[in-house]
Design a protein around this motif. Structure first.
Motif, PDB file in Angstrom:
ATOM      1  N   VAL A   1       0.896  -1.320  -0.113  1.00 48.11           N
ATOM      2  CA  VAL A   1       0.036  -0.125   0.032  1.00 48.11           C
ATOM      3  C   VAL A   1       0.826   1.253  -0.152  1.00 48.11           C
ATOM      4  CG1 VAL A   1      -1.749   1.219   1.265  1.00 48.11           C
ATOM      5  CG2 VAL A   1      -1.858  -1.330   1.448  1.00 48.11           C
ATOM      6  N   TRP A   2       0.751   2.032  -0.872  1.00 50.88           N
ATOM      7  CA  TRP A   2       1.360   3.455  -1.097  1.00 50.88           C
ATOM      8  C   TRP A   2       0.391   4.463  -0.998  1.00 50.88           C
ATOM      9  CZ3 TRP A   2       2.113  -1.164  -3.412  1.00 50.88           C
ATOM     10  CH2 TRP A   2       3.535  -1.793  -3.564  1.00 50.88           C
ATOM     11  N   SER A   3       0.905   5.673  -0.740  1.00 49.36           N
ATOM     12  CA  SER A   3       0.125   7.036  -0.572  1.00 49.36           C
ATOM     13  C   SER A   3       0.987   8.240  -0.863  1.00 49.36           C
ATOM     14  CB  SER A   3      -0.524   6.773   0.853  1.00 49.36           C
ATOM     15  OG  SER A   3       0.557   7.490   1.791  1.00 49.36           O
ATOM     16  N   ALA A   4       0.062   9.186  -1.486  1.00 49.57           N
ATOM     17  CA  ALA A   4       0.768  10.320  -1.823  1.00 49.57           C
ATOM     18  C   ALA A   4      -0.249  11.434  -1.180  1.00 49.57           C
ATOM     19  CB  ALA A   4       1.073  10.784  -3.367  1.00 49.57           C
ATOM     20  N   PRO A   5       0.318  12.676  -0.803  1.00 51.81           N
ATOM     21  CA  PRO A   5      -0.644  13.776  -0.443  1.00 51.81           C
ATOM     22  C   PRO A   5      -1.125  14.688  -1.384  1.00 51.81           C
ATOM     23  CG  PRO A   5       1.681  14.280  -0.059  1.00 51.81           C
ATOM     24  CD  PRO A   5       1.590  12.950  -0.870  1.00 51.81           C
ATOM     25  N   GLY A   6      -2.145  15.418  -1.371  1.00 55.63           N
ATOM     26  CA  GLY A   6      -2.443  16.538  -1.963  1.00 55.63           C
ATOM     27  C   GLY A   6      -1.788  17.802  -1.272  1.00 55.63           C
ATOM     28  N   ARG A   7      -1.845  18.896  -1.938  1.00 56.82           N
ATOM     29  CA  ARG A   7      -0.917  20.017  -1.547  1.00 56.82           C
ATOM     30  C   ARG A   7      -1.886  21.320  -1.475  1.00 56.82           C
ATOM     31  NH1 ARG A   7      -2.364  23.178  -4.606  1.00 56.82           N
ATOM     32  NH2 ARG A   7      -1.965  23.447  -6.990  1.00 56.82           N
ATOM     33  N   VAL A   8      -1.223  22.156  -0.598  1.00 53.25           N
ATOM     34  CA  VAL A   8      -1.663  23.597  -0.514  1.00 53.25           C
ATOM     35  C   VAL A   8      -0.367  24.301  -1.107  1.00 53.25           C
ATOM     36  CG1 VAL A   8      -2.039  25.448   0.851  1.00 53.25           C
ATOM     37  CG2 VAL A   8      -3.664  23.573   1.159  1.00 53.25           C
ATOM     38  N   ASN A   9      -0.875  25.263  -1.856  1.00 51.90           N
ATOM     39  CA  ASN A   9       0.283  26.097  -2.441  1.00 51.90           C
ATOM     40  C   ASN A   9       0.435  27.587  -1.561  1.00 51.90           C
ATOM     41  OD1 ASN A   9       2.489  26.636  -3.856  1.00 51.90           O
ATOM     42  ND2 ASN A   9       1.569  27.793  -5.314  1.00 51.90           N
ATOM     43  N   LEU A  10       1.126  27.564  -0.646  1.00 50.55           N
ATOM     44  CA  LEU A  10       1.097  28.722   0.349  1.00 50.55           C
ATOM     45  C   LEU A  10       1.071  30.028  -0.657  1.00 50.55           C
ATOM     46  CD1 LEU A  10       1.383  29.837   3.279  1.00 50.55           C
ATOM     47  CD2 LEU A  10       3.621  29.845   3.059  1.00 50.55           C
ATOM     48  N   ILE A  11       2.042  29.931  -1.368  1.00 51.16           N
ATOM     49  CA  ILE A  11       2.303  31.109  -2.280  1.00 51.16           C
ATOM     50  C   ILE A  11       2.938  30.601  -3.547  1.00 51.16           C
ATOM     51  CG2 ILE A  11       4.346  32.266  -1.500  1.00 51.16           C
ATOM     52  CD1 ILE A  11       2.675  34.995  -1.552  1.00 51.16           C
ATOM     53  N   GLY A  12       2.715  31.360  -4.883  1.00 53.35           N
ATOM     54  CA  GLY A  12       3.408  31.018  -5.937  1.00 53.35           C
ATOM     55  C   GLY A  12       2.513  30.371  -7.038  1.00 53.35           C
ATOM     56  N   ASP A  13       1.442  30.862  -7.418  1.00 46.58           N
ATOM     57  CA  ASP A  13       0.737  30.145  -8.293  1.00 46.58           C
ATOM     58  C   ASP A  13       0.765  30.662  -9.741  1.00 46.58           C
ATOM     59  OD1 ASP A  13      -0.891  28.020  -7.109  1.00 46.58           O
ATOM     60  OD2 ASP A  13      -1.516  29.747  -5.976  1.00 46.58           O
TER      61      ASP A  13
ATOM     62  N   VAL B   1       7.038  34.967  -3.687  1.00 42.95           N
ATOM     63  CA  VAL B   1       7.676  33.829  -3.202  1.00 42.95           C
ATOM     64  C   VAL B   1       9.108  33.988  -2.276  1.00 42.95           C
ATOM     65  CG1 VAL B   1       8.475  31.577  -3.835  1.00 42.95           C
ATOM     66  CG2 VAL B   1       6.575  32.368  -4.851  1.00 42.95           C
ATOM     67  N   LEU B   2      10.017  34.640  -3.168  1.00 47.25           N
ATOM     68  CA  LEU B   2      11.379  35.084  -2.306  1.00 47.25           C
ATOM     69  C   LEU B   2      11.043  35.802  -1.283  1.00 47.25           C
ATOM     70  CD1 LEU B   2      13.061  35.688  -5.733  1.00 47.25           C
ATOM     71  CD2 LEU B   2      13.132  33.668  -4.556  1.00 47.25           C
ATOM     72  N   ASP B   3      10.347  36.711  -1.431  1.00 52.89           N
ATOM     73  CA  ASP B   3      10.007  37.616  -0.061  1.00 52.89           C
ATOM     74  C   ASP B   3       9.215  36.791   0.998  1.00 52.89           C
ATOM     75  OD1 ASP B   3      10.875  39.613  -1.291  1.00 52.89           O
ATOM     76  OD2 ASP B   3       9.022  40.581  -1.809  1.00 52.89           O
ATOM     77  N   THR B   4       8.545  35.681   0.771  1.00 56.60           N
ATOM     78  CA  THR B   4       7.799  34.895   1.832  1.00 56.60           C
ATOM     79  C   THR B   4       8.964  34.107   2.394  1.00 56.60           C
ATOM     80  OG1 THR B   4       5.895  34.977   0.610  1.00 56.60           O
ATOM     81  CG2 THR B   4       6.187  33.161   2.173  1.00 56.60           C
ATOM     82  N   VAL B   5       9.763  33.508   1.613  1.00 55.72           N
ATOM     83  CA  VAL B   5      10.958  32.877   2.000  1.00 55.72           C
ATOM     84  C   VAL B   5      11.508  33.293   3.112  1.00 55.72           C
ATOM     85  CG1 VAL B   5      13.023  31.147   1.494  1.00 55.72           C
ATOM     86  CG2 VAL B   5      10.922  30.937   0.157  1.00 55.72           C
ATOM     87  N   ALA B   6      12.021  34.553   2.625  1.00 51.00           N
ATOM     88  CA  ALA B   6      12.970  35.412   3.580  1.00 51.00           C
ATOM     89  C   ALA B   6      12.441  35.659   4.781  1.00 51.00           C
ATOM     90  CB  ALA B   6      13.321  36.687   2.623  1.00 51.00           C
ATOM     91  N   ALA B   7      10.945  36.206   4.519  1.00 53.61           N
ATOM     92  CA  ALA B   7      10.002  36.460   5.828  1.00 53.61           C
ATOM     93  C   ALA B   7      10.397  35.187   6.854  1.00 53.61           C
ATOM     94  CB  ALA B   7       8.820  36.867   5.392  1.00 53.61           C
TER      95      ALA B   7
ATOM     96  N   PRO C   1       6.239  33.465  10.637  1.00 56.49           N
ATOM     97  CA  PRO C   1       5.095  33.421   9.695  1.00 56.49           C
ATOM     98  C   PRO C   1       4.038  34.545   9.878  1.00 56.49           C
ATOM     99  CG  PRO C   1       5.012  31.749  11.537  1.00 56.49           C
ATOM    100  CD  PRO C   1       6.471  32.453  11.573  1.00 56.49           C
ATOM    101  N   LEU C   2       4.247  35.255  11.046  1.00 57.74           N
ATOM    102  CA  LEU C   2       3.227  36.417  11.374  1.00 57.74           C
ATOM    103  C   LEU C   2       3.762  37.562  10.387  1.00 57.74           C
ATOM    104  CD1 LEU C   2       3.207  36.406  15.326  1.00 57.74           C
ATOM    105  CD2 LEU C   2       1.383  35.813  13.870  1.00 57.74           C
ATOM    106  N   ALA C   3       4.920  37.653   9.711  1.00 54.82           N
ATOM    107  CA  ALA C   3       5.298  38.645   8.602  1.00 54.82           C
ATOM    108  C   ALA C   3       4.830  38.463   7.243  1.00 54.82           C
ATOM    109  CB  ALA C   3       6.832  38.783   8.631  1.00 54.82           C
TER     110      ALA C   3
END
Length: 394
Positions: A31-43, A288-294, A300-302
């Motif tokens: 039995v194998w499994s894989a998740p769905g995903r949420v894209n936090l930012i970058g669509d 995306v780059l700004d989110t990673v830096a923050a 995450p509050l930023a």
């Protein structure tokens, strides 16, 4: 992928094992499994060779599978009574259709990455899922990735996760006919718990970035509008074509090669619609780059303002939102979310809200009320946590 959603009261791995036995007899080999995903930012940055920041969610697609003594592939699912069957030696992109294209397309795509479909054994597979279909949470990539890791094991191919992401993308592009990028499959295969995946879609270099959500008392609420979308339709394709036109007119291989400083020149050279499509991608890459830096420096509050700006860009420049998504975002923002945005390909699906844990209930009640007031169907809402990527469960 249009199928009915099945409710599960227990462990889906037990359900899929029992269903495999009922459909095919005997027990599955694994039995194998894989998740769905949420894209936090970058669509819509992925197919422009840009940057994305997804995370896998704690909702998964599960496959029970066993090899056969012949070259026939049979696939069943709780979503439909149909059992798809084909001889692997006859498998081509045109030979399959419907939901089974996602599954059998992976087998074909593995053939393009070294599997000898004249020699590998056939298989029986039963598929089930807790990833909502049509919600913009990559149910299709979860299905492709679960099958990819299962067949990679059964056929002893030895392919790494990045290659399997390419396999899933090839299946979706060539067999399903959806011109998607590499984001969804990469998130499903490469993600780790309690982290987002910072992915460079050109090099496929990936870095795991801790979210800090729990430590900051934050949760991610998914608001599934239940407005279904389809990536293979003209809206998605036309956006991709506009991006390609813009890159060609500006003399770059992909929009990834532009910066915000290039937008003034782009506005002079491009028609208004193409310019706005380009502006979304270029500014989204920067977000995306700004989110990673923050996340690395401030926590995450930023990042709330970046999420809000991303939604506005998708709504106004890329024009892929719908009234239900806009309402969900606006109500979440007004009821305590630090940031909210639509997520995924657009034209329906889901929004996400990053909010303090003690605001989640208030946001849910407010969104339910607002949807009813506007005459929209009742949305489905649930919190998600960053989770592990595809793996063998049993």
């Amino acid at each position: 992928m249009t199928v009915r959603q099945v409710q599960h009261s227990g462990d889906i791995r037990d359900d899929v094992t029992a269903d495999f036995t009922a459909a095919f007899g005997g027990s599955p080999q694994g039995v194998w499994s894989a998740p769905g995903r949420v894209n936090l930012i970058g669509d819509h940055t992925d197919y422009n060779d840009g940057f994305v920041l997804p995370f896998a969610i704690n909702r998964r697609t599960v496959v029970a599978l066993s090899p056969r003594a012949d070259s026939v592939a049979r696939v069943a699912t709780s979503f439909t009574d149909e059992v798809a069957e084909i001889d692997l030696r006859e498998l081509t992109p045109d030979a399959v259709s419907g939901w089974s294209a996602y599954v059998l397309g992976v087998a074909w795509a593995l053939g393009q990455h070294g599997a000898d479909l004249e020699a590998v054994p056939g298989f029986d597979a039963f598929v089930d899922s807790t990833v909502p279909v049509g919600a913009g949470l990559s149910s299709s990539a979860a299905l492709e990735s679960a099958l990819a890791v299962a067949l990679n094991d059964i056929w002893r191919l030895g392919l790494d996760a990045r290659t399997l992401a390419r396999v899933g993308q090839l299946a979706e592009n060539e067999v399903v006919g959806a011109p998607t990028g590499i984001l969804d499959q990469s998130a499903s295969l490469l993600s780790r718990e309690d982290a987002v995946l910072f992915l460079d879609c050109r090099s496929l270099e990936a870095e795991v970035i801790p979210t800090g959500f729990a430590e900051a008392g934050l949760e991610v609420l998914v608001i599934d509008t239940r407005v279904e979308h389809a990536h293979a339709d003209g809206g998605y394709r036309s956006r991709r074509e506009a991006c390609e036109r813009g890159a060609a007119a500006l003399g770059v291989p992909a929009l990834r090669d532009l910066t915000v400083d290039d937008l003034q020149r782009a506005q002079r050279l491009l028609d208004d619609e193409t310019f706005r499509r380009v502006r979304h991608v270029v500014t989204e890459d920067q977000r995306v780059l700004d989110t990673v830096a923050a996340l690395r420096t401030e926590g995450p509050l930023a990042i709330g303002g970046l999420l809000d700006a991303s939604h506005a860009s998708m709504r106004d420049d890329f024009e892929i939102s719908v009234p239900e998504l806009d309402l969900a975002v606006e109500v979440a923002q007004a009821n305590g979310a630090i940031g909210a945005r639509m997520t995924g390909g657009g034209f329906g699906g889901s929004a996400i809200a990053l909010a303090p844990s003690d605001a989640i209930s208030r946001i849910r009640v407010a969104i339910d009320g607002a949807f009813a007031e506007h005459g929209f169907g009742q949305p489905e809402m649930f919190t998600v946590v960053p989770s592990a990527g595809a793996l063998r469960d049993r």
